[in-house]
Enzyme design. Structure first.
Site, PDB file in Angstrom:
ATOM      1  N   SER A 148       0.752  -1.248  -0.041  1.00  0.00           N
ATOM      2  CA  SER A 148       0.173  -0.144  -0.049  1.00  0.00           C
ATOM      3  C   SER A 148       0.931   1.260   0.117  1.00  0.00           C
ATOM      4  O   SER A 148       2.030   1.060   0.445  1.00  0.00           O
ATOM      5  CB  SER A 148      -0.823   0.009   1.316  1.00  0.00           C
ATOM      6  OG  SER A 148      -1.449   1.419   1.543  1.00  0.00           O
ATOM      7  N   TYR A 193      -2.089   0.573  10.358  1.00  0.00           N
ATOM      8  CA  TYR A 193      -2.035  -0.024   8.986  1.00  0.00           C
ATOM      9  C   TYR A 193      -0.667   0.296   8.268  1.00  0.00           C
ATOM     10  O   TYR A 193      -0.226  -0.618   7.530  1.00  0.00           O
ATOM     11  CB  TYR A 193      -3.228   0.543   8.279  1.00  0.00           C
ATOM     12  CG  TYR A 193      -3.424   0.251   6.903  1.00  0.00           C
ATOM     13  CD1 TYR A 193      -3.737  -1.011   6.442  1.00  0.00           C
ATOM     14  CD2 TYR A 193      -3.039   1.028   5.938  1.00  0.00           C
ATOM     15  CE1 TYR A 193      -3.877  -1.358   4.939  1.00  0.00           C
ATOM     16  CE2 TYR A 193      -3.229   0.801   4.626  1.00  0.00           C
ATOM     17  CZ  TYR A 193      -3.504  -0.667   4.277  1.00  0.00           C
ATOM     18  OH  TYR A 193      -3.737  -0.876   2.888  1.00  0.00           O
TER      19      TYR A 193
END
Length: 248
Positions: free
Chosen positions: A146, A159
């Site tokens: 990501s 995250y």
């Protein structure tokens, strides 16, 4: 639909988290290009629907229930793929979760979930395929990370940490591997997916609605994965960052 007719180019590809989003788009694209795609995820009804769509379009696909947080389960699925097809050429480690929140919200169970899926799940996939890659003389590990691996936003601390870990693990694998094992990190920006729907924290959900105002389709990431897989054996695509042109 265009299907690759040169069977020498066909690969056996396992895609985790294949029941929706990037995983589903990747399975559809790779199958359309002539690869046999094995879809893995926990939602077997969704997997079967994708398999049926692939087969209806002339592609080859199968599905297995797969929980990436369970090392034995991942190993069993990979071993079964090899038993059924004689080899496994590619694993696309795509399974991931993104229940964002501020650290002071103290949603520890959600932190643990991100670590279990995004980090341990990746390690379980790597551990399951490496012995087979060694025996068959090569293979390809693809990690879907990501942009959060490179940037930290409010609510993204855990995250982003999990995705930086995914990037670091994959880069370490590349450095340690024989050249016959190719290693690629695909780093998406904001993409159409279900990830944001699983955010339970109200503040994080509101923030994400603004942050995700510019989205690209999941197939944009699938095309990047296809590009990496399509390179000749002496070309190793190490990382591709794909994000909306408007994302800054």
């Amino acid at each position: 639909m265009t299907t690759e007719t040169n069977t020498q180019l066909s690969k056996i590809v396992l895609v985790t988290g294949a029941s929706s989003g990037i995983g589903e788009a990747t399975a559809l694209r790779l199958a359309s290009e002539g690869h046999h795609v094995v879809l893995g995820a926990r939602r077997t009804d969704r997997l079967q629907a994708v398999v049926e769509k692939i087969r209806a379009n002339g592609g080859a696909a199968s599905a297995h229930r797969l929980d990436v947080t369970d090392a034995a389960d991942v190993r069993a699925v990979v071993d079964r793929v090899v038993e059924e097809h004689g080899r496994i050429d590619v694993i696309v480690n795509n399974a991931g979760v993104m229940p964002l929140s501020r650290l002071d919200a103290l949603l520890v169970d959600e932190w643990d979930q991100m670590i279990d899926v995004n980090v341990r799940g990746l390690l379980h996939g790597i551990a399951a395929v490496l012995p087979h890659f060694g025996r068959q003389g090569g293979g390809h590990v693809v990690t879907v990370a990501s942009i959060g691996a490179h940037e930290v936003y409010p609510t993204s601390a855990v995250y982003s940490a999990s995705k930086f870990a995914a990037w670091a693990i994959t880069e370490g694998l590349r450095m340690e591997s024989d050249p016959s094992v190719r290693v690629t990190t695909i780093t998406p920006g904001t993409v159409e997916s279900e990830l944001a729907e699983h955010i339970s924290d109200t503040g994080a959900r509101t923030y994400m609605q603004s942050f995700r105002r510019n989205l690209i389709p999941a197939d944009a990431i699938a095309r990047a994965i296809s590009f990496a897989l399509d390179q000749p054996a002496d070309v190793d695509v190490n990382e591709i960052i794909v994000r909306p042109a408007a994302q800054r």
